[in-house]
Design a protein around this motif. Structure first.
Motif, mmCIF file in Angstrom:
data_model
loop_
_atom_site.group_PDB
_atom_site.id
_atom_site.type_symbol
_atom_site.label_atom_id
_atom_site.label_comp_id
_atom_site.label_asym_id
_atom_site.label_seq_id
_atom_site.Cartn_x
_atom_site.Cartn_y
_atom_site.Cartn_z
ATOM 1 N N UNK A 1 -8.845 22.757 -31.028
ATOM 2 C CA UNK A 1 -9.088 23.906 -32.062
ATOM 3 C C UNK A 1 -9.007 25.394 -31.689
ATOM 4 N N UNK A 2 -8.567 25.477 -30.621
ATOM 5 C CA UNK A 2 -8.406 26.680 -29.911
ATOM 6 C C UNK A 2 -9.490 27.672 -29.473
ATOM 7 N N UNK A 3 -10.756 27.143 -29.779
ATOM 8 C CA UNK A 3 -11.813 27.872 -29.220
ATOM 9 C C UNK A 3 -11.695 27.874 -27.484
ATOM 10 N N UNK A 4 -12.627 28.884 -27.017
ATOM 11 C CA UNK A 4 -12.760 28.932 -25.447
ATOM 12 C C UNK A 4 -13.573 27.633 -25.097
ATOM 13 N N UNK B 1 -16.676 24.530 -30.386
ATOM 14 C CA UNK B 1 -16.681 24.188 -31.858
ATOM 15 C C UNK B 1 -16.252 22.384 -32.007
ATOM 16 N N UNK B 2 -15.614 21.829 -30.933
ATOM 17 C CA UNK B 2 -15.412 20.473 -31.189
ATOM 18 C C UNK B 2 -16.588 19.721 -31.050
ATOM 19 N N UNK B 3 -17.777 20.214 -30.185
ATOM 20 C CA UNK B 3 -18.579 19.326 -29.530
ATOM 21 C C UNK B 3 -20.004 19.635 -29.941
ATOM 22 N N UNK B 4 -20.382 21.061 -30.147
ATOM 23 C CA UNK B 4 -21.903 21.485 -30.197
ATOM 24 C C UNK B 4 -21.982 22.222 -31.516
#
Length: 285
Positions: free
Chosen positions: A248-251, A267-270
């Protein structure tokens, strides 16, 4: 720390080179690494290696009815040498060599351990289950069906991260691949195992199998010296704090503990929420 895929690759690498060969000598350089005394290390000498296998994160060499069992711990490794020095190695605080195994042709391998915190463990036993860590191992994750996997999680009121790393629950999954599995499954490492729905359990089961099988395939056929680099390259979030998530490109963020850390993508997990990092909170006070 070497985990299931790397230890599986190491066992295949070593099996191709030592099975059918006679062990000429075994030298224990770091006495702290040797955890047993009966049978003695000398019982390995003069016997042929019958098989090399893996049990969780343990390497298992069957040598004429006796087993050499090795746990590489956090900083241990196997270094193959086409030609071993004839003279005995000398113990030294700066020498990472712990155990040297020489074969009948003059080649062999060294068990080494970097750093000052020593955890490498070597056992000479008549049966691998005599090793406490082997006796406590849970099932191999790639041998489980989804119903068996669900049964392991049922009633586990612990966070998923801890359950996946627990060797009495699943054999061979450690800090790195638990991070990777949870990222693929899109689940928070803090989610309680017992709270998973049937769909979530199936998703985690699929992520576990896919992640481990992919890592095993990437490692297959590699030389021992190439496995660490391959493991690092294949990581999506583990060891990638501050880098963009490949999905997703989030840090990628980190939570630190006393002696380890976990990495995850908010973004993907929490749901986009950073997890509390108590150690960092204390530093900012």
């Amino acid at each position: 720390m070497p985990e299931l895929p790397e230890v599986e690759a190491l066992s295949s690498f070593l099996a191709a080179r030592v099975v059918g060969r006679e062990i000429a000598r075994v030298q224990v350089v770091a006495i702290s690494a040797l955890k047993t005394y009966d049978p003695p290390v000398a019982a390995l000498e003069g016997r042929a290696v019958g098989a090399v296998g893996r049990r969780g994160k343990f390497l298992d060499f069957e040598v004429g009815g006796v087993h050499l069992v090795v746990h590489l711990a956090r900083a241990g490794w196997v270094r193959w040498r086409d030609s071993l020095p004839v003279e005995p190695a000398k113990p030294s605080s700066r020498n990472p060599l712990a155990v040297r195994v020489g074969l009948d042709g003059g080649d062999g391998f060294d068990l080494t351990e970097a750093g000052t915190k020593k955890g490498l463990a070597v056992y000479v036993v008549r049966d691998p289950v005599e090793v406490p860590g082997v006796a406590r191992l849970g099932p191999e994750p790639l041998d489980l069906g989804v119903e068996e996997f669900a049964g392991l999680l049922r009633g586990e009121r612990r966070r998923l991260k801890g359950v996946l790393r627990d060797q009495t629950v699943l054999a061979g999954v450690g800090n790195a691949y638990s991070d990777e599995v949870l990222h693929v499954a899109r689940m928070s490492p803090y989610k309680l195992a017992s709270s998973l729905t049937e769909e979530e359990t199936a998703r985690l089961y699929e992520a576990l199998g896919d992640t481990l099988r992919d890592a095993v395939e990437r490692s297959r056929g590699l030389a021992a010296g190439e496995l660490k680099a391959e493991k690092k390259v294949g990581m999506r979030v583990h060891g990638r704090t501050g880098l963009p998530c490949p999905v997703c490109g989030d840090t990628v963020r980190e939570v630190s503990f006393a002696d380890s850390s976990l990495q995850y993508c908010p973004t993907c997990q929490t749901g986009g929420k950073p997890l509390a990092d108590r150690r960092m909170s204390r530093l900012l006070k």
